[in-house]
Design an enzyme around this catalytic site. Structure first.
Site, mmCIF file in Angstrom:
data_model
loop_
_atom_site.group_PDB
_atom_site.id
_atom_site.type_symbol
_atom_site.label_atom_id
_atom_site.label_comp_id
_atom_site.label_asym_id
_atom_site.label_seq_id
_atom_site.Cartn_x
_atom_site.Cartn_y
_atom_site.Cartn_z
ATOM 1 N N HIS A 142 0.867 -1.176 0.000
ATOM 2 C CA HIS A 142 0.000 0.000 0.000
ATOM 3 C C HIS A 142 0.905 1.226 0.000
ATOM 4 C CE1 HIS A 142 -3.701 -2.299 0.838
ATOM 5 N NE2 HIS A 142 -2.879 -3.110 1.492
ATOM 6 N N ASN A 198 -6.371 0.745 -3.273
ATOM 7 C CA ASN A 198 -7.315 1.376 -2.325
ATOM 8 C C ASN A 198 -6.807 2.736 -1.863
ATOM 9 O OD1 ASN A 198 -5.256 0.276 -0.774
ATOM 10 N ND2 ASN A 198 -6.585 -0.169 0.966
ATOM 11 N N ASP A 234 -8.858 -5.282 -2.816
ATOM 12 C CA ASP A 234 -8.254 -5.501 -1.497
ATOM 13 C C ASP A 234 -8.670 -4.426 -0.504
ATOM 14 O OD1 ASP A 234 -6.594 -6.469 0.563
ATOM 15 O OD2 ASP A 234 -5.082 -4.975 0.055
ATOM 16 N N HIS A 249 -9.159 -10.304 -1.134
ATOM 17 C CA HIS A 249 -9.035 -10.226 0.321
ATOM 18 C C HIS A 249 -10.148 -11.133 0.852
ATOM 19 C CE1 HIS A 249 -8.476 -7.684 4.135
ATOM 20 N NE2 HIS A 249 -9.434 -8.540 4.421
ATOM 21 N N HIS A 258 -2.795 -12.478 1.436
ATOM 22 C CA HIS A 258 -2.506 -12.617 2.877
ATOM 23 C C HIS A 258 -3.286 -13.721 3.589
ATOM 24 C CE1 HIS A 258 -5.989 -10.026 2.845
ATOM 25 N NE2 HIS A 258 -5.312 -8.924 2.637
ATOM 26 N N ASP A 275 2.083 -6.848 2.217
ATOM 27 C CA ASP A 275 0.921 -6.098 2.707
ATOM 28 C C ASP A 275 1.410 -4.874 3.508
ATOM 29 O OD1 ASP A 275 -1.639 -5.236 3.185
ATOM 30 O OD2 ASP A 275 -2.194 -6.852 4.536
ATOM 31 N N GLY A 314 -2.932 -2.508 9.924
ATOM 32 C CA GLY A 314 -1.791 -2.516 9.023
ATOM 33 C C GLY A 314 -0.438 -2.352 9.682
HETATM 34 ZN ZN LIG Z 1 -6.214 -7.112 2.360
#
Ligand SMILES: [Zn+2]
Lengths: 426, 301
Positions: free
Chosen positions: A57, A89, A147, A174, A233, A306, A325
């Site tokens: 991300h 995202n 995701d 996800h 993940h 991730d 996260g």
């Molecule tokens: Zn995810």
């Protein structure tokens, strides 16, 4: 021209050397030395192919306060990654060919790791209407994913798999049933009950994987081209079992595991520190063992970070409000080199494969092996140990659940097509 | 003790010691002048990120009766949404020289987090589903008053156990004093396990031969979340005169308040002889005085 002398080689094919590697014109010119302007002593170091992260991300556009391309891609090359798939995202989500092109252009100008933007599977990642999948593929989107959102509508996922199959794009999911997960912030079970924290049950992952595999069967039956479902993940023993059965049955499915699900457990939540808040949540030691088993036997195809940067203030909120996260681009390889290879004897060849050819195959890229003529996107690793210091991160997220852990296997030189993008050799 | 967060790691003598001090404090509360100088010069802050007037007043009176200076901070959810974090709020108070923080929050663990940020002592005034230790202490105190001892006594806790910090703290504390704790509620409102307690979906099983019964408040949110139907709850889990016959004769009845009459508890029972609700409120002050005293000046633990 660059010459790295006396360096050991590790790739998916195995370990060999030491040899003298001559690099020029963006390629490996020779493994038998030669003349070069720059000569490096590679004694005691490992040379491996550049790492590929399927799941980072980078927060641009829209959330640059957490991370931006310049910091994220610098963090990437410091972690040994030459190729990064960014998650869509962002604000707004990356759901148009123009957005994909803009990201690629900006990343190219930075000249760090190569960026392969993932695009949303559905417009606005709302799970309702498919994006322009063919045009996204022409814009070089790496894969399609919502995701962060969990594709509640099975029909839309089926349509996405069918459409993406025509253009050879993987659809990454996800896999969590949102209605079973509810407000869960940690693994559901006795510990969540004791800590009084809302639980996210392992069954929420397994139930969704089971459903998605049926959706994949449907798409496989209906499409003239092979669809490709990628599970992001993966975190539970049961999810892994379902995946293993599906692979045995020949379904076109791949999956990744993250550094945090491989090295941390739900026990960390006893500290009530939102640093350990992640989705899917940290699980039990039995789940961790199952995942490591899955990496060994090929059920899992890749390790993906991730990498999910947030601001310090957000991670110092309470457990209900703090965002999910963990940032990990800069520590992923040293962490697993130390915790899996050094401490548990996990084969180095396989570990490197999970960072290199594993993700490359998922993206449809050619494998990269250390031989004459190969592209010089490479990493030099130093097995010497030092503690994790988040204050020194290039990522804007300067905190880490592994702060202070003493790790070896740090990337000290990263090359993208022969270009030095990270150098930390003494 | 350094902080009061929950009862993990506590021993029986530590609890008994604290309850002994509470007895002394209860005597102070009987006097015409209900004030002692024990905490003169100390500043206590009630920091309530989740509103609860009753608990806040109880703590503030407890501190004042021992001559502490008291400040109260009530954070609105809105100010937290504006980006001011729990940490910022606490650090601001820290700069003003606070000695003890009584922290209440809707999220489990906020008092634990606070101990990493402030130097003062932290008292958990209720955090999410996790713990409400002073409530459990006042419940234990009240039960001891009524039963003499908790050794071998069966205590039934009835209602929404899953979301209840009161239940969790009592399940940690009462067994330390020798009690056998049963918790009963609908399966959707029961945790998977709770170390120290026997779990059952059958109210009658928990009530059978119980020496005391603690009834929890049923929150409207649980109905709204679709976890239980109100009429079904009343039909199977309401503590009624009739059902209480399964318990020991005149087994006392506790409730942390505020009560939903005729939902979790038959209305008439709330006002009956066996209800200890007012004793609980009164003992709450003595127990909280004891906790502040131990944390700020006591050398024990
Ligand atoms: Zn995810």
């Amino acid at each position: 021209m660059l010459l790295i002398q006396n360096v050991k080689l590790v790739d998916a094919l195995g370990e060999r050397g030491p040899v003298d590697v001559l690099i020029g014109e963006g390629r490996i010119l020779s493994l038998n030395g030669g003349k070069a302007e720059t000569v490096m002593d590679g004694r005691g170091l490992y040379l491996v192919p550049g790492f590929v992260d399927l799941h980072a991300h980078l927060r641009e556009p829209g959330q640059e306060v957490k991370e931006e391309l310049s910091t994220g891609l610098l963090a990437a090359v410091r972690g040994g990654y030459t190729d990064i798939v960014s998650m869509p995202n962002t604000t707004p989500p990356v759901d148009t060919p123009e957005a994909v092109r803009a990201l690629r252009k900006k990343a190219q100008a930075l000249g760090l790791a190569r960026l392969h933007p993932a695009a949303a599977l559905t417009q606005g990642q709302e799970g309702k209407t498919l994006t322009e999948i063919g045009l996204l593929q022409e814009a070089k989107a790496a894969l399609l994913t919502d995701d962060g959102h969990t594709n509640e509508d099975a029909g839309i996922l089926a349509a996405g798999l069918l459409q993406a199959s025509a253009f050879g794009l993987p659809v990454a999911v996800h896999a969590e049933d949102a209605s079973l997960r509810r407000g869960g912030v940690m693994n559901d079970g006795p510990l969540a009950d004791l800590l009084g924290l809302p639980g996210n049950p392992p069954e929420a992952e397994a139930a969704r994987i089971a459903r998605d595999l049926e959706v994949l069967r449907y798409a496989l039956r209906r499409s003239p081209k092979r669809p490709h479902l990628h599970i992001q993940h993966l975190s539970t023993r049961r999810g892994l079992e379902l995946l293993r059965e599906a692979k045995r049955a020949g379904l076109p499915v791949t999956a990744e595991a993250t550094p945090h699900h491989l090295t941390l457990t739900q026990e960390s939540l006893r500290s009530f520190d939102p640093l350990f808040k992640v989705a899917p949540p940290l699980r039990t030691p039995e789940d961790v063992e199952a995942l490591i088993e899955g990496l060994l036997d090929g059920t899992l195809d890749a390790i993906a970070t991730d990498h999910a940067p947030h601001t310090q203030a957000e991670k110092e909120m309470d457990l209900l409000r703090a965002p999910f996260g963990i940032p990990s681009l800069e520590v992923a390889f040293p962490l697993l080199y130390t915790e899996l290879h050094l401490k548990r004897g996990f084969p180095l060849r396989r570990l490197v494969e999970l960072f290199t050819d594993g993700p490359r195959r998922i993206l449809g890229h050619k494998p990269l092996h250390l031989e004459e003529g190969a592209e010089a996107s490479l990493v030099l690793l130093d097995p010497r140990e030092r503690p994790v210091d988040p204050k020194a991160f290039a990522s804007k997220a300067r905190f880490s659940p592994w702060a202070g852990w003493v790790l070896g296997g740090w990337p000290v030189l990263t090359l993208v097509e022969g270009r030095v993008v990270h150098q930390a050799l003494e | 003790m350094r902080h009061l967060l929950d009862f993990q790691g506590w021993t029986r003598p530590e609890v008994e010691n604290l309850l002994d001090t509470a007895r002394v404090m209860a005597e102070v509360l009987e006097r015409p002048v209900k004030k002692v100088p024990a905490l003169q010069g100390f500043t206590v802050a009630t920091v309530f990120f989740e509103p609860s007037t009753r608990t806040r007043i109880s703590f503030e009176l407890a501190a004042r009766r021992m001559s502490a200076d008291v400040v109260s901070f009530a954070a609105q959810a809105s100010s937290l949404q504006k980006g001011e974090s729990y940490k910022d709020t606490l650090l601001t108070l820290e700069a003003m020289g606070i000695d003890a923080y009584i922290i209440r929050a809707d999220s489990a663990g906020v008092p634990h987090q606070a101990t990493r940020w402030v130097k003062g002592v932290v008292v958990n005034g209720g955090d999410g589903r996790r713990a409400h230790p002073t409530q459990a202490l006042l419940d234990a105190y009240t039960l001891l008053e009524a039963l003499g001892t908790l050794e071998g006594k069966k205590i039934a806790i009835v209602g929404d156990i899953l979301h209840s910090r009161v239940a969790r703290s009592n399940v940690e504390l009462l067994p330390l004093l020798g009690a056998e704790v049963w918790v009963a509620g609908p399966p959707t409102l029961l945790p998977q396990t709770l170390p120290g307690a026997r779990l059952t979906p059958h109210l009658e099983e928990a009530l059978a031969e119980a020496d005391a019964v603690m009834v929890l408040r049923l929150q409207k949110e649980r109905m709204e979340a679709g976890l239980i139907h109100l009429q079904d709850y009343i039909a199977h889990y309401q503590v009624t005169e009739e059902r209480l016959r399964k318990a020991k004769p005149n087994a006392p009845l506790l409730h942390p308040g505020p009560m939903n009459r005729d939902i979790e508890l038959e209305g008439t029972l709330a006002d009956s002889e066996r209800s200890l609700v007012n004793r609980q409120v009164r003992n709450g002050q003595a127990v909280r005085m004891a906790v502040l005293y131990h944390l700020l000046v006591g050398k024990e633990r």
